[in-house]
Design a protein around this motif. Sequence first.
Motif, PDB file in Angstrom:
ATOM      1  N   ILE A  69      -5.323   4.238  32.289  1.00 48.33           N
ATOM      2  CA  ILE A  69      -4.627   3.807  31.073  1.00 48.33           C
ATOM      3  C   ILE A  69      -5.247   2.492  30.610  1.00 48.33           C
ATOM      4  CG2 ILE A  69      -2.434   3.088  30.094  1.00 48.33           C
ATOM      5  CD1 ILE A  69      -1.131   4.626  32.452  1.00 48.33           C
ATOM      6  N   LEU A  70      -5.608   2.421  29.330  1.00 45.13           N
ATOM      7  CA  LEU A  70      -6.080   1.161  28.765  1.00 45.13           C
ATOM      8  C   LEU A  70      -5.143   0.782  27.632  1.00 45.13           C
ATOM      9  CD1 LEU A  70      -9.882   1.886  28.670  1.00 45.13           C
ATOM     10  CD2 LEU A  70      -8.695   0.395  30.224  1.00 45.13           C
ATOM     11  N   PHE A  71      -4.531  -0.398  27.732  1.00 45.18           N
ATOM     12  CA  PHE A  71      -3.473  -0.759  26.791  1.00 45.18           C
ATOM     13  C   PHE A  71      -3.969  -0.793  25.355  1.00 45.18           C
ATOM     14  CE2 PHE A  71      -1.200  -3.133  30.387  1.00 45.18           C
ATOM     15  CZ  PHE A  71      -0.547  -1.981  30.740  1.00 45.18           C
ATOM     16  N   ILE A  72      -5.094  -1.492  25.137  1.00 47.41           N
ATOM     17  CA  ILE A  72      -5.558  -1.652  23.762  1.00 47.41           C
ATOM     18  C   ILE A  72      -5.927  -0.304  23.170  1.00 47.41           C
ATOM     19  CG2 ILE A  72      -7.377  -2.639  22.352  1.00 47.41           C
ATOM     20  CD1 ILE A  72      -7.319  -5.052  24.016  1.00 47.41           C
ATOM     21  N   SER A  73      -6.571   0.550  23.988  1.00 45.36           N
ATOM     22  CA  SER A  73      -6.936   1.869  23.481  1.00 45.36           C
ATOM     23  C   SER A  73      -5.699   2.664  23.113  1.00 45.36           C
ATOM     24  CB  SER A  73      -7.743   2.621  24.536  1.00 45.36           C
ATOM     25  OG  SER A  73      -8.948   1.956  24.783  1.00 45.36           O
ATOM     26  N   LEU A  74      -4.640   2.556  23.945  1.00 43.74           N
ATOM     27  CA  LEU A  74      -3.394   3.268  23.634  1.00 43.74           C
ATOM     28  C   LEU A  74      -2.815   2.794  22.315  1.00 43.74           C
ATOM     29  CD1 LEU A  74      -1.264   3.703  26.863  1.00 43.74           C
ATOM     30  CD2 LEU A  74      -2.242   5.430  25.372  1.00 43.74           C
ATOM     31  N   ILE A  75      -2.764   1.464  22.162  1.00 41.02           N
ATOM     32  CA  ILE A  75      -2.190   0.923  20.925  1.00 41.02           C
ATOM     33  C   ILE A  75      -2.983   1.391  19.720  1.00 41.02           C
ATOM     34  CG2 ILE A  75      -1.769  -1.211  19.666  1.00 41.02           C
ATOM     35  CD1 ILE A  75      -1.296  -2.549  22.373  1.00 41.02           C
ATOM     36  N   LEU A  76      -4.320   1.310  19.827  1.00 42.07           N
ATOM     37  CA  LEU A  76      -5.150   1.703  18.688  1.00 42.07           C
ATOM     38  C   LEU A  76      -5.010   3.189  18.405  1.00 42.07           C
ATOM     39  CD1 LEU A  76      -8.379  -0.361  19.258  1.00 42.07           C
ATOM     40  CD2 LEU A  76      -6.589  -0.722  17.597  1.00 42.07           C
TER      41      LEU A  76
END
Lengths: 74, 240
Positions: free
Chosen positions: B5-12
């Motif tokens: 899981i990558l937070f920034i990728s999820l948000i984007l």
Amino acid sequence: MSTNRKDTLRLLAQFSNVGMTMAFSIFIGVGIGYYLDHKVFAGRTSPWLTLIFLGFGVAAAFRNLYAMASRKDL
Amino acid sequence: MEHPILFISLILQNLGLPVPHGPIGDTLLAKLVSPHMTYTWLVMLFLIIVPKLTLGKMSLVPGKGQNFWEVIIGGLEEFMADNMGKEGAKMMFPMLATFAIYILVANMIGLMPGFMSPTSNINITVACTLIIFCTTHILGVKFHGFGYIKHFLGPIPWLIPLMFPIELISHFARLLSLSIRLFGNIMAKETLLGLLFMLAGAYFAPLPILCLGVFVSIVQAVVFLLLSILYFSAAMEHAH
């Protein structure tokens, strides 16, 4: 930081470089030779340029070792 | 192999941007929001904002925040002055200190779950190394003019046809070894952490690797700094 530990750090960086530089020199030599053989001269000179540049690569690897061994500040 | 899981990728992704699932996307927008780019920007923002917040007002008697940054900057400057002399250290300090701090933070950020080291992507390390490589030769030309070519010709005139390709190859080997060492170490750390986290994360299996990861991050940042210092000082001194 004490002088001793600083020296250790410097030597660590330099000696960790020895093996990698040796391997990469040989790979770059072979790579240049292979490119010249198969792309530039389209296989007409194969395998001679690869072998010659392999020699250059090995020579470069040992030249790096020699340069490191003859340094005054180590 | 990426983090689960990558937070920034999820948000984007939830914002509707085409975040690539592999390392590199197809379109320009997908390339711009690929994880190593977004996390590089995160590190840059971190390095711009956090010193601004912690420094406060600069004063003659340093407070807590100013003391911390003074120790880091002063230590780096002393380290550089030891290895390349006061003049060279003064000239190259902004660039090399930026590299050192950026690479250190970029290595460390991957230790947190949900974040990724930008330096575990070879594009980032090659970019850093190319800048170092070009600057080395610019410095050489600046200090020696056209005589910089003597660095490539070796000591004996009739050996020049032999020495020139050898020196060229060894300069390119520097480029490769500097970038691949950093990339390989950090990528190994990231992959190992991701694997252990997926396999036995509930039993604290990644903990020893996290400790090793801190060590590797610091050592790789110092090694990158030190080797670029050595290359710079080799380009500045006279040919043997």
